[in-house]
Design a protein around this motif. Sequence first.
Motif, PDB file in Angstrom:
ATOM      1  N   LYS A 137       0.550  -0.794   0.109  1.00  0.00           N
ATOM      2  CA  LYS A 137       0.026  -0.580  -0.369  1.00  0.00           C
ATOM      3  C   LYS A 137       0.886   1.286   0.395  1.00  0.00           C
ATOM      4  O   LYS A 137       0.754   2.307  -0.492  1.00  0.00           O
ATOM      5  CB  LYS A 137      -0.954  -0.164   1.404  1.00  0.00           C
ATOM      6  N   TRP A 157       2.233   1.908  -2.984  1.00  0.00           N
ATOM      7  CA  TRP A 157       1.405   2.293  -4.435  1.00  0.00           C
ATOM      8  C   TRP A 157       0.958   4.446  -4.048  1.00  0.00           C
ATOM      9  O   TRP A 157       0.935   4.331  -5.069  1.00  0.00           O
ATOM     10  CB  TRP A 157       0.039   1.289  -3.900  1.00  0.00           C
ATOM     11  N   ASP A 158       1.011   4.498  -2.637  1.00  0.00           N
ATOM     12  CA  ASP A 158       0.597   5.664  -2.337  1.00  0.00           C
ATOM     13  C   ASP A 158       1.877   6.964  -2.960  1.00  0.00           C
ATOM     14  O   ASP A 158       1.946   8.057  -3.439  1.00  0.00           O
ATOM     15  CB  ASP A 158       0.652   5.553  -0.919  1.00  0.00           C
ATOM     16  N   HIS A 188      -3.204  10.044  -1.989  1.00  0.00           N
ATOM     17  CA  HIS A 188      -3.155   9.198  -1.467  1.00  0.00           C
ATOM     18  C   HIS A 188      -4.293   8.566   0.043  1.00  0.00           C
ATOM     19  O   HIS A 188      -4.983   9.716   0.778  1.00  0.00           O
ATOM     20  CB  HIS A 188      -2.187   9.014  -0.050  1.00  0.00           C
ATOM     21  N   ILE A 225      -7.844   5.727   1.305  1.00  0.00           N
ATOM     22  CA  ILE A 225      -7.177   4.021   1.627  1.00  0.00           C
ATOM     23  C   ILE A 225      -9.013   4.039   2.571  1.00  0.00           C
ATOM     24  O   ILE A 225      -9.538   4.818   2.913  1.00  0.00           O
ATOM     25  CB  ILE A 225      -6.873   3.539   2.644  1.00  0.00           C
ATOM     26  N   CYS A 276      -8.964   0.073   5.699  1.00  0.00           N
ATOM     27  CA  CYS A 276      -7.495   1.267   7.236  1.00  0.00           C
ATOM     28  C   CYS A 276      -8.335   0.244   8.505  1.00  0.00           C
ATOM     29  O   CYS A 276      -6.939   0.251   9.433  1.00  0.00           O
ATOM     30  CB  CYS A 276      -8.815   2.422   7.327  1.00  0.00           C
ATOM     31  N   GLN A 284      -5.874  -3.021   8.064  1.00  0.00           N
ATOM     32  CA  GLN A 284      -4.467  -2.623   7.784  1.00  0.00           C
ATOM     33  C   GLN A 284      -3.827  -2.329   9.453  1.00  0.00           C
ATOM     34  O   GLN A 284      -3.261  -3.082   9.819  1.00  0.00           O
ATOM     35  CB  GLN A 284      -4.212  -0.693   7.778  1.00  0.00           C
TER      36      GLN A 284
END
Length: 310
Positions: A79, A82-83, A89, A91, A96, A99
Amino acid sequence: MMNNISTISVFFLSGINEMRNYRPTLFFFTLMCYCLIILVNMFLIVMIILDNTLHEPMYIMLCAFCMNSLYGTTGFYPKFLWDLLSPVHVISYSGCLFQALVMYSFACCELSILALMAYDRYLAICRPLEYHTVMTKHRVVKLVCIFWLTPVCINAVSAALTSRLKLCSSFLNRVFCANWSIVALACFPADITVNSIVSYLIILIYVLHAVFIVWSYMYLIKTCLSSIENRAKFMQTCVPHLVSLFTFIVILLIDLMSMRFGFGDLPQTVQNFIAIEFLIIPPMMNPLIYGFKLTKLRRKILYFTIFKVK
């Protein structure tokens, strides 16, 4: 202002905004770091699984240690990478919470395995006649499974409690999701009493883990001082555990203090590093420490790589 949780479907990770000027460089180094973590941990996992001579409690726990490192880092690095390539940015709300669950359960499981390693060394050095009766391979595997499932379950409860809160902001000043950072976004006045109780209960459980580990090694040091043979065992098998333990606890304490009390005066880049250092240093350092400190494993590594030592 957002006053209802139903209006929030995504979170914005604003902690990454400060990195916009050097994202390509950071992406390259982060990718290299993640690849190295996967490489060293997978190497030890495969070696331990395939070599029957390494099917001993200590190496089974080391294998679990490496698997947990892969579990925790997988919850962050893809992640984050990717950001670094994305202009936005974000999620999802459920993503979230998931994660946060992975991050917390990874940290708790790391401490649980370190506690199990400490108990293993206590038995091996202080009660050697009972060692093979108590620490059988099947029992160690069961304990490792319990010690991984327990933090997942209790942190899932914590995440479920967080999901019931009404939030008034969708901006997280971090590079990844953490449970208490989400709780901090709750609308005032929000009843976070249960969240706090569960959070402090989890902290208490794993502080007790740390206390047990410290007591175990203090007892081991006291025992080993009176015996040259035990001193050699301690230096060979316990020093890697102590280095891993000290590094992990210091890093985790810094991160917890930053979340609870805030380090607002520090630059955002420094805050970001504090937040993610427990996902960089232990997963990369532990396999190297154990791989080159434990004699049997070191010989296997050398055999498969350069010198082919038998």
